[in-house]
Design an enzyme around this catalytic site. Structure first.
Site, PDB file in Angstrom:
ATOM      1  CG  ASP A   1      -2.405   2.319   6.377  1.00 12.70           C
ATOM      2  OD1 ASP A   1      -3.244   3.111   6.846  1.00 12.70           O
ATOM      3  OD2 ASP A   1      -2.247   2.165   5.155  1.00 12.70           O
TER       4      ASP A   1
ATOM      5  CG  ASP B   1      -1.694   1.241   1.422  1.00 20.11           C
ATOM      6  OD1 ASP B   1      -2.348   1.654   0.444  1.00 20.11           O
ATOM      7  OD2 ASP B   1      -1.666   1.828   2.520  1.00 20.11           O
TER       8      ASP B   1
ATOM      9  CG  ASP C   1      -1.539   7.976   0.484  1.00 17.65           C
ATOM     10  OD1 ASP C   1      -0.470   8.057  -0.112  1.00 17.65           O
ATOM     11  OD2 ASP C   1      -2.520   8.709   0.240  1.00 17.65           O
TER      12      ASP C   1
END
Length: 321
Positions: free
Chosen positions: A285, A57, A59
């Site tokens: 996250d 991922d 961001d």
């Protein structure tokens, strides 16, 4: 170690796109229509010795962005909230300036694709060296006819070819300047960006540098590959990767936007591409990538703090991963 920073030795940092594009502060938009991506993916088959695919991922995993804008990063780590928000807004402005000015985002925002090659079958290979994108009538036709509605309404052959030309030019620009953002934006904007990047790196206690260490180790392995799956639209995602000189870690063929189809569907596409014999490791996250990883029985490495990044780097260095 592989150095992805190209000419920028001042700061090492990676990139990604805007996690919640609808929340971007500087661009007002209603409910934007989304383009329909085709399933074909003419990337070359992977080498047979490939053992692991690391699915990242962006961001809040490789770069800190959305949490700067919302102030949540500043609250969590005791930083100055107004400064953090200001840095986030300045970063956002640079991303969309690059996307709009050089990557046709004004044309492509409503014709978003999952992968850079999704419309390549509509490209007739025409020489674009003297082609005028500004006067080919693409944008007027697109906006008047709503050609990219999610219902699957598409333009005619001529219009689809013009769309494919834009994605081909974006791909060429990415491959040419992935280690030289100054070649795209010019020296003044490059210097302004490097200064901003250094300020963000200072505020976030070298978050990006720590993430880049792990990306670098994976990139030096002949039997491993980095893949990016982001909830940002493809064009702003590519703008971020270019700004952060991450092209060395992520070839453009290894970047997927989950904006339209979700991460689980992106993971399925990646598995179809690389096969079921390799081990997939998902690093992120968010809940979406964690659930998608669980569904496909992929190990998930959660990134929620600096210590998670340091532990990931150590596991890679010791070859546990």
């Amino acid at each position: 170690m592989v150095d992805f920073t190209g000419e920028f030795d001042t700061v090492q940092s990676p990139s990604t796109p805007i996690k919640d594009l609808d929340e971007r502060t500087c661009r007002s938009s209603g409910s934007k229509s989304r383009g329909r991506g085709r399933k074909n993916n003419p990337s070359p088959p992977p080498d047979s010795d490939l053992e692991r695919v690391f699915v990242w991922d962006l961001d809040e995993t490789i770069i800190v962005f959305h949490s700067l804008l919302t102030g949540s990063y500043a609250q969590k780590y005791g930083k100055d909230p107004p400064m953090a928000v200001t840095l986030g807004l300045r970063m956002e402005e640079m991303i969309f300036n690059l996307a709009d000015t050089h990557l046709f985002f004004n044309d492509l925002e409503e014709c978003d694709q999952v992968h850079i090659d999704d419309v390549s079958s509509d490209d007739n290979g025409q020489d674009l060296s003297t082609y005028s994108f500004a006067t080919d009538g693409f944008h007027a036709a697109a906006s008047s006819a709503n050609l990219c509605l999610p219902t699957g309404v598409r333009g005619g052959v001529d219009w689809m070819r013009k769309l494919a030309f834009r994605y081909r030019r974006v791909k060429e620009l990415y491959n040419t300047y992935k280690n030289n953002i100054g070649g795209v934006v010019g020296p003044a904007k490059r210097d302004a960006w490097l200064q901003l990047r250094a300020e963000i790196e200072a505020l976030t206690d070298s978050w990006l540098t720590n993430a880049l260490k792990s990306l670098s180790i994976i990139s030096t392995r002949s039997n491993c590959v980095n893949v990016l799956v982001t909830t940002t639209q493809l064009i702003p995602a590519l703008a971020k990767v270019l700004l952060y000189s991450l092209g060395g870690a992520f070839p453009i063929e290894n970047i997927y936007s989950a904006t339209k189809i979700g991460k689980e569907s992106c993971f399925e596409r990646i598995m179809q591409r690389f096969g079921r014999k390799v081990v997939y490791v998902v690093i992120g996250d968010g809940v979406e990538e964690e659930q998608a990883a669980k569904k496909h029985n992929m190990p998930f490495w959660r990134i929620s703090s600096h210590s998670d990044l340091l532990a990931l780097h150590q596991a890679l260095e010791l070859e546990y991963l």
